[in-house]
Design a protein around this motif. Sequence first.
Motif, PDB file in Angstrom:
ATOM      1  N   MET A   1      13.952  25.511 -33.652  1.00 22.27           N
ATOM      2  CA  MET A   1      12.987  24.556 -32.924  1.00 22.27           C
ATOM      3  C   MET A   1      12.980  25.066 -31.492  1.00 22.27           C
ATOM      4  O   MET A   1      14.140  25.007 -30.927  1.00 22.27           O
ATOM      5  CB  MET A   1      13.206  23.379 -33.383  1.00 22.27           C
ATOM      6  N   ASN A   2      11.753  24.910 -30.940  1.00 30.04           N
ATOM      7  CA  ASN A   2      11.804  25.260 -29.288  1.00 30.04           C
ATOM      8  C   ASN A   2      11.882  23.884 -28.559  1.00 30.04           C
ATOM      9  O   ASN A   2      11.247  22.865 -29.016  1.00 30.04           O
ATOM     10  CB  ASN A   2      10.102  25.522 -29.197  1.00 30.04           C
ATOM     11  N   PRO A   3      12.963  23.797 -27.836  1.00 23.72           N
ATOM     12  CA  PRO A   3      13.313  22.643 -27.179  1.00 23.72           C
ATOM     13  C   PRO A   3      12.059  22.212 -26.240  1.00 23.72           C
ATOM     14  O   PRO A   3      11.884  21.076 -26.161  1.00 23.72           O
ATOM     15  CB  PRO A   3      14.515  23.194 -26.115  1.00 23.72           C
ATOM     16  N   PHE A   4      11.220  23.021 -26.000  1.00 21.60           N
ATOM     17  CA  PHE A   4       9.962  22.480 -25.155  1.00 21.60           C
ATOM     18  C   PHE A   4       8.988  21.571 -26.126  1.00 21.60           C
ATOM     19  O   PHE A   4       8.383  20.719 -25.393  1.00 21.60           O
ATOM     20  CB  PHE A   4       9.242  23.557 -24.329  1.00 21.60           C
ATOM     21  N   ASP A   5       8.983  22.008 -27.252  1.00 22.11           N
ATOM     22  CA  ASP A   5       8.157  21.392 -28.278  1.00 22.11           C
ATOM     23  C   ASP A   5       8.780  19.842 -28.602  1.00 22.11           C
ATOM     24  O   ASP A   5       7.954  18.786 -28.540  1.00 22.11           O
ATOM     25  CB  ASP A   5       8.057  21.976 -29.601  1.00 22.11           C
ATOM     26  N   MET A   6      10.122  19.795 -28.612  1.00 18.32           N
ATOM     27  CA  MET A   6      10.905  18.726 -28.650  1.00 18.32           C
ATOM     28  C   MET A   6      10.637  17.718 -27.589  1.00 18.32           C
ATOM     29  O   MET A   6      10.343  16.438 -27.989  1.00 18.32           O
ATOM     30  CB  MET A   6      12.449  18.804 -28.819  1.00 18.32           C
ATOM     31  N   VAL A   7      10.618  18.106 -26.410  1.00 21.41           N
ATOM     32  CA  VAL A   7      10.426  17.166 -25.082  1.00 21.41           C
ATOM     33  C   VAL A   7       9.067  16.921 -25.229  1.00 21.41           C
ATOM     34  O   VAL A   7       8.731  15.605 -25.258  1.00 21.41           O
ATOM     35  CB  VAL A   7      10.482  18.154 -24.059  1.00 21.41           C
ATOM     36  N   LYS A   8       8.102  17.765 -25.638  1.00 19.20           N
ATOM     37  CA  LYS A   8       6.732  17.108 -25.736  1.00 19.20           C
ATOM     38  C   LYS A   8       6.478  16.111 -26.890  1.00 19.20           C
ATOM     39  O   LYS A   8       5.782  15.169 -26.608  1.00 19.20           O
ATOM     40  CB  LYS A   8       5.569  18.537 -26.425  1.00 19.20           C
ATOM     41  N   ASN A   9       7.167  16.105 -27.893  1.00 24.67           N
ATOM     42  CA  ASN A   9       7.328  15.170 -29.153  1.00 24.67           C
ATOM     43  C   ASN A   9       7.784  14.156 -28.557  1.00 24.67           C
ATOM     44  O   ASN A   9       7.222  12.804 -28.889  1.00 24.67           O
ATOM     45  CB  ASN A   9       7.704  15.697 -30.359  1.00 24.67           C
ATOM     46  N   LEU A  10       8.738  14.110 -27.950  1.00 24.15           N
ATOM     47  CA  LEU A  10       9.606  12.843 -27.263  1.00 24.15           C
ATOM     48  C   LEU A  10       8.630  12.101 -26.267  1.00 24.15           C
ATOM     49  O   LEU A  10       8.409  10.750 -26.404  1.00 24.15           O
ATOM     50  CB  LEU A  10      10.776  13.373 -26.564  1.00 24.15           C
ATOM     51  N   ALA A  11       7.865  12.721 -25.484  1.00 23.03           N
ATOM     52  CA  ALA A  11       6.924  12.064 -24.575  1.00 23.03           C
ATOM     53  C   ALA A  11       5.781  11.266 -25.455  1.00 23.03           C
ATOM     54  O   ALA A  11       5.185  10.372 -25.046  1.00 23.03           O
ATOM     55  CB  ALA A  11       6.357  13.104 -23.639  1.00 23.03           C
ATOM     56  N   GLY A  12       5.392  12.158 -26.601  1.00 20.08           N
ATOM     57  CA  GLY A  12       4.293  11.454 -27.089  1.00 20.08           C
ATOM     58  C   GLY A  12       4.899  10.040 -28.038  1.00 20.08           C
ATOM     59  O   GLY A  12       3.949   9.076 -28.103  1.00 20.08           O
ATOM     60  N   MET A  13       5.946  10.193 -28.621  1.00 22.88           N
ATOM     61  CA  MET A  13       6.687   9.246 -29.329  1.00 22.88           C
ATOM     62  C   MET A  13       6.936   7.819 -28.064  1.00 22.88           C
ATOM     63  O   MET A  13       6.680   6.536 -28.552  1.00 22.88           O
ATOM     64  CB  MET A  13       8.121   9.584 -29.730  1.00 22.88           C
ATOM     65  N   GLN A  14       7.203   8.297 -27.028  1.00 27.61           N
ATOM     66  CA  GLN A  14       7.412   7.160 -25.907  1.00 27.61           C
ATOM     67  C   GLN A  14       6.145   6.339 -25.488  1.00 27.61           C
ATOM     68  O   GLN A  14       6.054   5.214 -25.345  1.00 27.61           O
ATOM     69  CB  GLN A  14       8.144   8.008 -24.582  1.00 27.61           C
ATOM     70  N   SER A  15       5.264   7.405 -25.592  1.00 30.35           N
ATOM     71  CA  SER A  15       3.584   6.605 -25.299  1.00 30.35           C
ATOM     72  C   SER A  15       3.352   5.919 -26.612  1.00 30.35           C
ATOM     73  O   SER A  15       2.895   4.836 -26.240  1.00 30.35           O
ATOM     74  CB  SER A  15       2.703   7.395 -24.963  1.00 30.35           C
ATOM     75  N   GLN A  16       3.578   6.328 -27.731  1.00 29.43           N
ATOM     76  CA  GLN A  16       3.088   5.326 -29.071  1.00 29.43           C
ATOM     77  C   GLN A  16       4.069   4.188 -28.967  1.00 29.43           C
ATOM     78  O   GLN A  16       3.495   3.071 -29.023  1.00 29.43           O
ATOM     79  CB  GLN A  16       3.674   6.208 -30.248  1.00 29.43           C
ATOM     80  N   LEU A  17       5.376   4.319 -28.587  1.00 33.01           N
ATOM     81  CA  LEU A  17       6.249   3.035 -28.508  1.00 33.01           C
ATOM     82  C   LEU A  17       5.848   2.018 -27.410  1.00 33.01           C
ATOM     83  O   LEU A  17       5.654   0.867 -27.543  1.00 33.01           O
ATOM     84  CB  LEU A  17       7.643   3.317 -28.233  1.00 33.01           C
ATOM     85  N   LYS A  18       5.471   2.549 -26.142  1.00 33.64           N
ATOM     86  CA  LYS A  18       4.875   1.795 -25.215  1.00 33.64           C
ATOM     87  C   LYS A  18       3.650   1.158 -25.511  1.00 33.64           C
ATOM     88  O   LYS A  18       3.180  -0.266 -25.309  1.00 33.64           O
ATOM     89  CB  LYS A  18       4.596   2.597 -23.722  1.00 33.64           C
ATOM     90  N   ALA A  19       2.436   1.653 -26.425  1.00 32.88           N
ATOM     91  CA  ALA A  19       1.333   1.248 -26.755  1.00 32.88           C
ATOM     92  C   ALA A  19       1.841   0.050 -27.851  1.00 32.88           C
ATOM     93  O   ALA A  19       0.923  -0.909 -28.020  1.00 32.88           O
ATOM     94  CB  ALA A  19       0.564   2.222 -27.500  1.00 32.88           C
ATOM     95  N   ALA A  20       2.502   0.101 -28.720  1.00 28.92           N
ATOM     96  CA  ALA A  20       3.048  -0.610 -29.831  1.00 28.92           C
ATOM     97  C   ALA A  20       3.696  -1.737 -29.207  1.00 28.92           C
ATOM     98  O   ALA A  20       3.336  -2.953 -29.436  1.00 28.92           O
ATOM     99  CB  ALA A  20       4.089   0.113 -30.782  1.00 28.92           C
ATOM    100  N   GLN A  21       4.543  -1.772 -27.931  1.00 33.01           N
ATOM    101  CA  GLN A  21       5.185  -2.898 -27.320  1.00 33.01           C
ATOM    102  C   GLN A  21       4.084  -3.582 -26.578  1.00 33.01           C
ATOM    103  O   GLN A  21       3.943  -5.087 -26.722  1.00 33.01           O
ATOM    104  CB  GLN A  21       5.946  -2.577 -26.410  1.00 33.01           C
ATOM    105  N   GLU A  22       2.913  -3.074 -26.152  1.00 36.88           N
ATOM    106  CA  GLU A  22       2.161  -3.965 -25.511  1.00 36.88           C
ATOM    107  C   GLU A  22       1.024  -4.653 -26.424  1.00 36.88           C
ATOM    108  O   GLU A  22       0.468  -5.798 -26.301  1.00 36.88           O
ATOM    109  CB  GLU A  22       1.011  -2.858 -24.822  1.00 36.88           C
ATOM    110  N   LYS A  23       1.006  -3.949 -27.541  1.00 32.98           N
ATOM    111  CA  LYS A  23       0.172  -4.419 -28.727  1.00 32.98           C
ATOM    112  C   LYS A  23       0.661  -5.762 -29.310  1.00 32.98           C
ATOM    113  O   LYS A  23       0.343  -6.898 -29.690  1.00 32.98           O
ATOM    114  CB  LYS A  23      -0.364  -3.638 -29.919  1.00 32.98           C
TER     115      LYS A  23
END
Length: 103
Positions: A1-23
């Motif tokens: 697995m490409n480490p850069f893809d993992m970082v992109k996925n992590l950033a996406g998960m962080q934004s989803q988590l932040k949106a969930a916390q706001e909701k």
Amino acid sequence: MNPFDMVKNLAGMQSQLKAAQEKLAELEAEGSSGGNMVQVTVNGKFELVDIKLDPICVDNRDVPMLQDLIKAAHHAALEKIQDEIKNQLGPMVAGMNIPGMGA
């Protein structure tokens, strides 16, 4: 697995988590007991945000009864907010260890 893809996925998960916390912060549920003599409101972060007492239940001769009514109303509100969180955020919170949400 490409480490850069993992970082992109992590950033996406962080934004989803932040949106969930706001909701979650916007959600509220009310619980009551004693025929609505005690009403409490909790938010999606399980914080008690309001409490209303009917003056009839404030009797200094029966404080234990009032304490039980407050606990029962709080418990009812927590159950409602947990259900609301599951309904609103269902798949997003699946598998997350959210305190108070149980398994």
